[in-house]
Design a protein around this motif. Structure first.
Motif, mmCIF file in Angstrom:
data_model
loop_
_atom_site.group_PDB
_atom_site.id
_atom_site.type_symbol
_atom_site.label_atom_id
_atom_site.label_comp_id
_atom_site.label_asym_id
_atom_site.label_seq_id
_atom_site.Cartn_x
_atom_site.Cartn_y
_atom_site.Cartn_z
ATOM 1 N N GLU A 1 0.438 56.188 25.169
ATOM 2 C CA GLU A 1 0.259 57.070 26.311
ATOM 3 C C GLU A 1 -0.406 56.289 27.443
ATOM 4 O OE1 GLU A 1 -1.523 58.231 23.330
ATOM 5 O OE2 GLU A 1 0.394 58.991 22.589
ATOM 6 N N PHE A 2 0.185 56.330 28.606
ATOM 7 C CA PHE A 2 -0.453 55.797 29.808
ATOM 8 C C PHE A 2 -1.113 56.979 30.512
ATOM 9 C CE2 PHE A 2 -0.358 55.053 34.390
ATOM 10 C CZ PHE A 2 -1.094 53.877 34.466
ATOM 11 N N ASP A 3 -2.428 57.028 30.506
ATOM 12 C CA ASP A 3 -3.163 58.181 31.033
ATOM 13 C C ASP A 3 -4.528 57.714 31.542
ATOM 14 O OD1 ASP A 3 -3.845 60.768 31.674
ATOM 15 O OD2 ASP A 3 -4.254 61.401 29.616
ATOM 16 N N PRO A 4 -4.549 56.941 32.629
ATOM 17 C CA PRO A 4 -5.802 56.313 33.073
ATOM 18 C C PRO A 4 -6.887 57.309 33.464
ATOM 19 C CG PRO A 4 -4.088 56.085 34.737
ATOM 20 C CD PRO A 4 -3.421 56.592 33.507
ATOM 21 N N ALA A 5 -6.499 58.514 33.885
ATOM 22 C CA ALA A 5 -7.495 59.515 34.278
ATOM 23 C C ALA A 5 -7.886 60.435 33.127
ATOM 24 C CB ALA A 5 -6.972 60.352 35.443
ATOM 25 N N LEU B 1 -2.442 65.047 29.081
ATOM 26 C CA LEU B 1 -1.225 65.822 29.313
ATOM 27 C C LEU B 1 0.032 65.064 28.895
ATOM 28 C CD1 LEU B 1 -2.017 67.477 32.769
ATOM 29 C CD2 LEU B 1 -2.039 68.550 30.519
ATOM 30 N N VAL B 2 -0.130 63.954 28.173
ATOM 31 C CA VAL B 2 1.016 63.208 27.664
ATOM 32 C C VAL B 2 0.782 62.869 26.196
ATOM 33 C CG1 VAL B 2 1.811 62.239 29.853
ATOM 34 C CG2 VAL B 2 0.015 61.066 28.577
ATOM 35 N N ASN C 1 1.525 64.070 38.153
ATOM 36 C CA ASN C 1 0.380 63.547 37.408
ATOM 37 C C ASN C 1 0.650 62.096 37.018
ATOM 38 O OD1 ASN C 1 -2.103 63.561 35.968
ATOM 39 N ND2 ASN C 1 -1.004 63.984 34.066
ATOM 40 N N PHE C 2 -0.317 61.219 37.306
ATOM 41 C CA PHE C 2 -0.142 59.780 37.104
ATOM 42 C C PHE C 2 -0.339 59.455 35.621
ATOM 43 C CE2 PHE C 2 -1.619 55.254 37.804
ATOM 44 C CZ PHE C 2 -0.411 54.799 38.307
ATOM 45 N N ILE D 1 2.215 45.694 28.142
ATOM 46 C CA ILE D 1 2.220 45.297 29.548
ATOM 47 C C ILE D 1 2.271 46.490 30.493
ATOM 48 C CG2 ILE D 1 3.188 43.007 29.253
ATOM 49 C CD1 ILE D 1 5.332 46.072 30.015
ATOM 50 N N TRP D 2 2.174 47.725 29.953
ATOM 51 C CA TRP D 2 2.405 48.865 30.836
ATOM 52 C C TRP D 2 1.371 48.971 31.954
ATOM 53 C CZ3 TRP D 2 1.717 49.255 25.546
ATOM 54 C CH2 TRP D 2 0.465 49.661 25.105
ATOM 55 N N LYS D 3 0.164 48.414 31.748
ATOM 56 C CA LYS D 3 -0.834 48.457 32.808
ATOM 57 C C LYS D 3 -0.365 47.666 34.023
ATOM 58 C CE LYS D 3 -4.805 49.141 29.776
ATOM 59 N NZ LYS D 3 -6.099 48.605 29.293
ATOM 60 N N GLU D 4 0.433 46.623 33.778
ATOM 61 C CA GLU D 4 0.972 45.857 34.888
ATOM 62 C C GLU D 4 2.139 46.568 35.533
ATOM 63 O OE1 GLU D 4 1.975 42.029 33.441
ATOM 64 O OE2 GLU D 4 0.033 41.652 32.520
ATOM 65 N N VAL D 5 2.924 47.306 34.712
ATOM 66 C CA VAL D 5 4.119 47.984 35.231
ATOM 67 C C VAL D 5 3.719 49.126 36.147
ATOM 68 C CG1 VAL D 5 6.127 49.366 34.580
ATOM 69 C CG2 VAL D 5 5.514 47.345 33.242
ATOM 70 N N TRP D 6 2.650 49.843 35.782
ATOM 71 C CA TRP D 6 2.273 51.017 36.565
ATOM 72 C C TRP D 6 1.369 50.613 37.719
ATOM 73 C CZ3 TRP D 6 3.550 56.144 36.256
ATOM 74 C CH2 TRP D 6 4.464 56.476 35.253
#
Length: 238
Positions: free
Chosen positions: A33-37, A41-42, A97-98, A233-238
């Motif tokens: 899950e990419f959910d930095p905040a 919700l994912v 939502n990011f 690598i998703w932190k770089e993609v987003w």
């Protein structure tokens, strides 16, 4: 000379089979899950019992196994899948939502990829809103080429798949693509309940296809990343 030629042929066959097994053994799909905040919700997870059935055991009286069942869309599946696992990807609430539910496919780095696909829990056809969410943008393959360059994205309904095989509630989708030497390969689900045509915010996938090799179950606990693969690598993609 005939015997030597025969032995050479056997050796090539064995080596080729070994290479195929090495490819399927190292190809793994890691949900995340990419959910930095921290919106919570994912969700992304492999779950038993929600995959496309391939030779699944069934019982008519609850006491013994009395037969088997395969959905016509997935008469072939991942031979490593022993629990009919499926990949659940959910985004609750608005698309804005990011956050995203995704899966990173490890073991493809450095490989030349010409085909991708998956089975999706959806009746009838892509044109029907019923079932899993399927739009131009999600779920989508994101492919980053080796050594840099623009990523290639393949949405669920755009471009149209070259194969759309229907079953009893599942569709098998496949796309042929220009040969890409892969740096990273992932599936991203980032559209929420406010996005049509279904406004569902949820998809169930199975049998992720990379060059006709299927991944239909989550990584075994303690599985190490294949040699040469990098951390997510998703932190770089987003």
């Amino acid at each position: 000379m005939k015997l030597r030629a025969h032995l050479a042929s056997v050796a090539i066959l064995v080596l080729g089979t070994g290479a195929a097994y090495a490819w399927i053994d190292r190809l793994q799909a890691y949900p995340f899950e990419f959910d930095p905040a921290n919106t919570f919700l994912v969700q992304a997870e492999w779950l038993a019992g929600i995959g496309c059935p391939t030779n699944a055991s069934i019982s008519h009286d609850g006491s013994i196994t009395t037969g088997s069942f395969s959905d016509p869309a997935c008469e072939t599946g991942d031979p490593r899948d022993r629990r009919n696992e499926g990949l659940l990807l959910v985004k609750t609430g608005p698309t804005a939502n990011f956050a995203a539910a995704s899966v990173e496919i490890k073991g493809a780095r450095g490989e030349i990829v010409t085909e991708v696909g998956y089975d999706i829990w959806k009746p009838d056809s892509l044109g029907e809103p019923a079932g899993s969410h399927c739009s131009n943008g999600a779920p989508r393959f994101d492919i980053t080429p080796f050594g840099g360059g623009a990523a290639t994205s393949i949405g669920c309904s755009s471009p149209p798949p070259v194969v759309e095989a229907s079953g009893d509630g599942w569709l098998r989708l496949r796309w042929m693509i220009p040969a890409i030497k892969v740096e990273t390969l992932s599936i991203v689900f980032d559209e929420g309940q406010d996005t049509g045509p279904d406004n569902f915010g949820l998809v169930v996938l199975d049998n992720i296809d990379v060059n006709d090799t299927l991944v239909g179950a989550g990584p075994v606990s303690g599985t190490e990343l294949p040699p040469g693969d990098v951390e997510p690598i998703w932190k770089e993609v987003w």
